[in-house]
Design a protein around this motif. Structure first.
Motif, PDB file in Angstrom:
ATOM      1  N   MET A   1      35.640  36.675  56.822  1.00  0.00           N
ATOM      2  CA  MET A   1      35.810  36.455  55.381  1.00  0.00           C
ATOM      3  C   MET A   1      37.005  35.542  55.142  1.00  0.00           C
ATOM      4  N   LYS A   2      36.848  34.577  54.226  1.00  0.00           N
ATOM      5  CA  LYS A   2      37.883  33.606  53.922  1.00  0.00           C
ATOM      6  C   LYS A   2      38.503  33.882  52.560  1.00  0.00           C
ATOM      7  N   LEU A   3      39.587  33.146  52.265  1.00  0.00           N
ATOM      8  CA  LEU A   3      40.240  33.293  50.963  1.00  0.00           C
ATOM      9  C   LEU A   3      39.267  33.001  49.829  1.00  0.00           C
ATOM     10  N   GLU A   4      38.380  32.019  50.047  1.00  0.00           N
ATOM     11  CA  GLU A   4      37.408  31.671  48.997  1.00  0.00           C
ATOM     12  C   GLU A   4      36.495  32.846  48.668  1.00  0.00           C
ATOM     13  N   ASP A   5      36.109  33.614  49.696  1.00  0.00           N
ATOM     14  CA  ASP A   5      35.245  34.780  49.473  1.00  0.00           C
ATOM     15  C   ASP A   5      35.984  35.854  48.682  1.00  0.00           C
ATOM     16  N   ILE A   6      37.259  36.092  49.030  1.00  0.00           N
ATOM     17  CA  ILE A   6      38.059  37.068  48.284  1.00  0.00           C
ATOM     18  C   ILE A   6      38.209  36.620  46.844  1.00  0.00           C
ATOM     19  N   ALA A   7      38.442  35.324  46.634  1.00  0.00           N
ATOM     20  CA  ALA A   7      38.605  34.786  45.279  1.00  0.00           C
ATOM     21  C   ALA A   7      37.333  34.995  44.455  1.00  0.00           C
ATOM     22  N   ARG A   8      36.172  34.698  45.065  1.00  0.00           N
ATOM     23  CA  ARG A   8      34.903  34.845  44.345  1.00  0.00           C
ATOM     24  C   ARG A   8      34.652  36.296  43.956  1.00  0.00           C
ATOM     25  N   LEU A   9      34.893  37.220  44.898  1.00  0.00           N
ATOM     26  CA  LEU A   9      34.646  38.633  44.616  1.00  0.00           C
ATOM     27  C   LEU A   9      35.657  39.210  43.625  1.00  0.00           C
ATOM     28  N   SER A  10      36.851  38.622  43.589  1.00  0.00           N
ATOM     29  CA  SER A  10      37.894  39.127  42.682  1.00  0.00           C
ATOM     30  C   SER A  10      37.830  38.462  41.319  1.00  0.00           C
ATOM     31  N   GLY A  11      37.115  37.361  41.223  1.00  0.00           N
ATOM     32  CA  GLY A  11      37.046  36.641  39.954  1.00  0.00           C
ATOM     33  C   GLY A  11      38.319  35.872  39.639  1.00  0.00           C
ATOM     34  N   VAL A  12      39.005  35.410  40.692  1.00  0.00           N
ATOM     35  CA  VAL A  12      40.233  34.638  40.495  1.00  0.00           C
ATOM     36  C   VAL A  12      40.151  33.376  41.368  1.00  0.00           C
ATOM     37  N   SER A  13      41.159  32.530  41.253  1.00  0.00           N
ATOM     38  CA  SER A  13      41.170  31.302  42.043  1.00  0.00           C
ATOM     39  C   SER A  13      41.650  31.575  43.471  1.00  0.00           C
ATOM     40  N   ARG A  14      41.351  30.623  44.371  1.00  0.00           N
ATOM     41  CA  ARG A  14      41.806  30.741  45.745  1.00  0.00           C
ATOM     42  C   ARG A  14      43.326  30.758  45.820  1.00  0.00           C
ATOM     43  N   SER A  15      43.989  29.970  44.978  1.00  0.00           N
ATOM     44  CA  SER A  15      45.452  29.915  44.994  1.00  0.00           C
ATOM     45  C   SER A  15      46.057  31.250  44.563  1.00  0.00           C
ATOM     46  N   THR A  16      45.372  31.963  43.664  1.00  0.00           N
ATOM     47  CA  THR A  16      45.873  33.276  43.247  1.00  0.00           C
ATOM     48  C   THR A  16      45.781  34.270  44.400  1.00  0.00           C
ATOM     49  N   VAL A  17      44.677  34.243  45.137  1.00  0.00           N
ATOM     50  CA  VAL A  17      44.542  35.110  46.298  1.00  0.00           C
ATOM     51  C   VAL A  17      45.640  34.801  47.317  1.00  0.00           C
ATOM     52  N   SER A  18      45.910  33.499  47.514  1.00  0.00           N
ATOM     53  CA  SER A  18      46.962  33.109  48.452  1.00  0.00           C
ATOM     54  C   SER A  18      48.315  33.662  48.025  1.00  0.00           C
ATOM     55  N   ARG A  19      48.580  33.627  46.727  1.00  0.00           N
ATOM     56  CA  ARG A  19      49.869  34.158  46.237  1.00  0.00           C
ATOM     57  C   ARG A  19      49.948  35.673  46.443  1.00  0.00           C
ATOM     58  N   VAL A  20      48.834  36.373  46.269  1.00  0.00           N
ATOM     59  CA  VAL A  20      48.833  37.814  46.493  1.00  0.00           C
ATOM     60  C   VAL A  20      49.079  38.125  47.969  1.00  0.00           C
ATOM     61  N   VAL A  21      48.374  37.416  48.841  1.00  0.00           N
ATOM     62  CA  VAL A  21      48.514  37.634  50.284  1.00  0.00           C
ATOM     63  C   VAL A  21      49.946  37.398  50.730  1.00  0.00           C
ATOM     64  N   ASN A  22      50.596  36.405  50.120  1.00  0.00           N
ATOM     65  CA  ASN A  22      51.959  36.052  50.517  1.00  0.00           C
ATOM     66  C   ASN A  22      53.019  36.705  49.651  1.00  0.00           C
ATOM     67  N   ASP A  23      52.602  37.717  48.875  1.00  0.00           N
ATOM     68  CA  ASP A  23      53.519  38.549  48.103  1.00  0.00           C
ATOM     69  C   ASP A  23      54.339  37.740  47.103  1.00  0.00           C
ATOM     70  N   ASP A  24      53.709  36.777  46.469  1.00  0.00           N
ATOM     71  CA  ASP A  24      54.363  35.982  45.428  1.00  0.00           C
ATOM     72  C   ASP A  24      54.554  36.860  44.191  1.00  0.00           C
ATOM     73  N   PRO A  25      55.774  36.928  43.642  1.00  0.00           N
ATOM     74  CA  PRO A  25      55.995  37.790  42.482  1.00  0.00           C
ATOM     75  C   PRO A  25      55.344  37.268  41.194  1.00  0.00           C
ATOM     76  N   ASN A  26      54.927  36.011  41.191  1.00  0.00           N
ATOM     77  CA  ASN A  26      54.366  35.419  39.970  1.00  0.00           C
ATOM     78  C   ASN A  26      52.869  35.692  39.841  1.00  0.00           C
ATOM     79  N   VAL A  27      52.512  36.952  40.037  1.00  0.00           N
ATOM     80  CA  VAL A  27      51.134  37.400  39.864  1.00  0.00           C
ATOM     81  C   VAL A  27      51.188  38.691  39.063  1.00  0.00           C
TER      82      VAL A  27
END
Length: 336
Positions: free
Chosen positions: A1-27
């Motif tokens: 499974m790739k970031l794009e798949d997580i983004a599609r299932l979550s209803g968010v953008s790929r960049s948002t998934v990346s920020r979550v994975v990398n613990d970005d506080p701006n989410v």
């Protein structure tokens, strides 16, 4: 499974998934929770190398010990230190990689492997010899590192954890002198290591403090191995010491063997004090009087300090010197 798949299932953008994975506080908390739920349901594990390209971090610590593998694990000091360092790193969600000297390695090759490796965020340098050039190279490259042992140079600015080696050796000599011993010899550790050098200095200061003259014939250099303790004691026998301060418990075991072979009794003929308080000190015959240093605590604080420096929760220089304790057992007798 790739970031794009997580983004599609979550209803968010790929960049948002990346920020979550990398613990970005701006989410937002709601978005983060939605993405994390999908990640958990699908057992998604981000690729370490890919994540490091984004964060510039691997959450990996390196431990550099410039010794052959066989020598390293014959003495329980290093396994104890490594275990404690790794345990603390794991508690903080860091992994540990170990650099040791292979049989075919030159020291230059080992240093180059460490410098060129980009997997470790920071380094723990254990028992680095005086003329090892790695420290200077790390300083020049701006790498984050911490020494196990006081540095030879730049002591005001380099991060380190250490034991009060000088004072510990002084305590040993003071105890032997109070027992009435007058010809107190020493088998030092490696003098190109600060631990060996400082314990030698403590031995000399202890003698001077107790009013004894220094006698170079009563000093023999070892290298922290059991064999060097055995050979060192054999060199000292013609000088007829009545006590020996041995700079490590591992060497003290060899010292006891040499004395048994010579038909001498410990502590009646010669008293012995070691250094470290390794578990086998109580199994020796006689049980070994020794200077205890908190090896596990040193490993714990090395990892804790390095992680704090990497995460900017600790300000450099991070410098710790832990006290020692004289543990009196059978090998030197007890005060009257």
């Amino acid at each position: 499974m790739k970031l794009e798949d997580i983004a599609r299932l979550s209803g968010v953008s790929r960049s948002t998934v990346s920020r979550v994975v990398n613990d970005d506080p701006n989410v937002s908390a709601q978005t983060r929770q939605r993405v994390l739920k999908v990640i958990e349901e699908h057992n998604f594990a981000p690729n370490l190398a890919a994540r490091s390209l984004v964060t510039q971090r691997t959450r990996m610590l390196g431990i550099y010990i410039p010794y052959l593998v066989g020598n390293l694990f014959s003495d329980p000091y290093f396994p104890t230190f490594i275990q404690a360092t790794t345990a603390r790193a794991n508690e903080q969600d860091y992994d540990v990689m170990l650099w040791l000297k292979g049989n075919a390695d030159s020291m230059d090759h080992l240093r180059r492997r460490v410098l060129d490796n980009r997997m470790a965020d920071g380094l723990v340098l254990a028992s680095t010899p005086r003329h090892d050039g790695l420290i200077q190279l790390l300083l020049e490259r701006g790498k984050t590192f911490i020494l196990n042992g006081r540095p030879w140079e730049h002591e005001d600015s380099i991060n380190y954890v250490d034991t009060s080696n000088v004072r510990g050796a002084q305590q040993a000599i003071e105890h032997l002198a109070r027992l009435g011993r007058r010809r107190i010899a020493t088998i030092t550790g490696r003098i190109d290591l600060n631990s060996g050098y400082d314990r030698m200095i403590g031995y000399r200061r202890g003698l001077e403090d107790m009013g004894f003259k220094l006698d170079p014939r009563l000093e023999v250099e070892g290298d922290f191995t059991e064999v060097s303790g055995y050979l060192g004691m054999r060199k000292l026998l013609p000088e007829r010491p009545d006590a020996v301060f041995v700079a490590s418990d591992h060497m003290a075991i060899g010292t006891l063997r040499a004395l048994r072979e010579a038909g001498l009794t410990v502590p009646d003929d010669i008293a012995i004090v070691g250094f470290d308080d390794m578990p086998f000190a109580t199994l020796a015959n006689p049980q070994l009087t020794t200077v205890r240093q908190p090896v596990q605590r040193l490993g714990y604080l090395a990892a804790e300090g390095l992680i704090g420096l990497l995460e900017h929760t600790i300000t450099a220089p991070y410098q710790v010197s832990l006290p020692t304790q004289l543990v009196i057992r059978e090998s030197c007798g007890f005060p009257a």
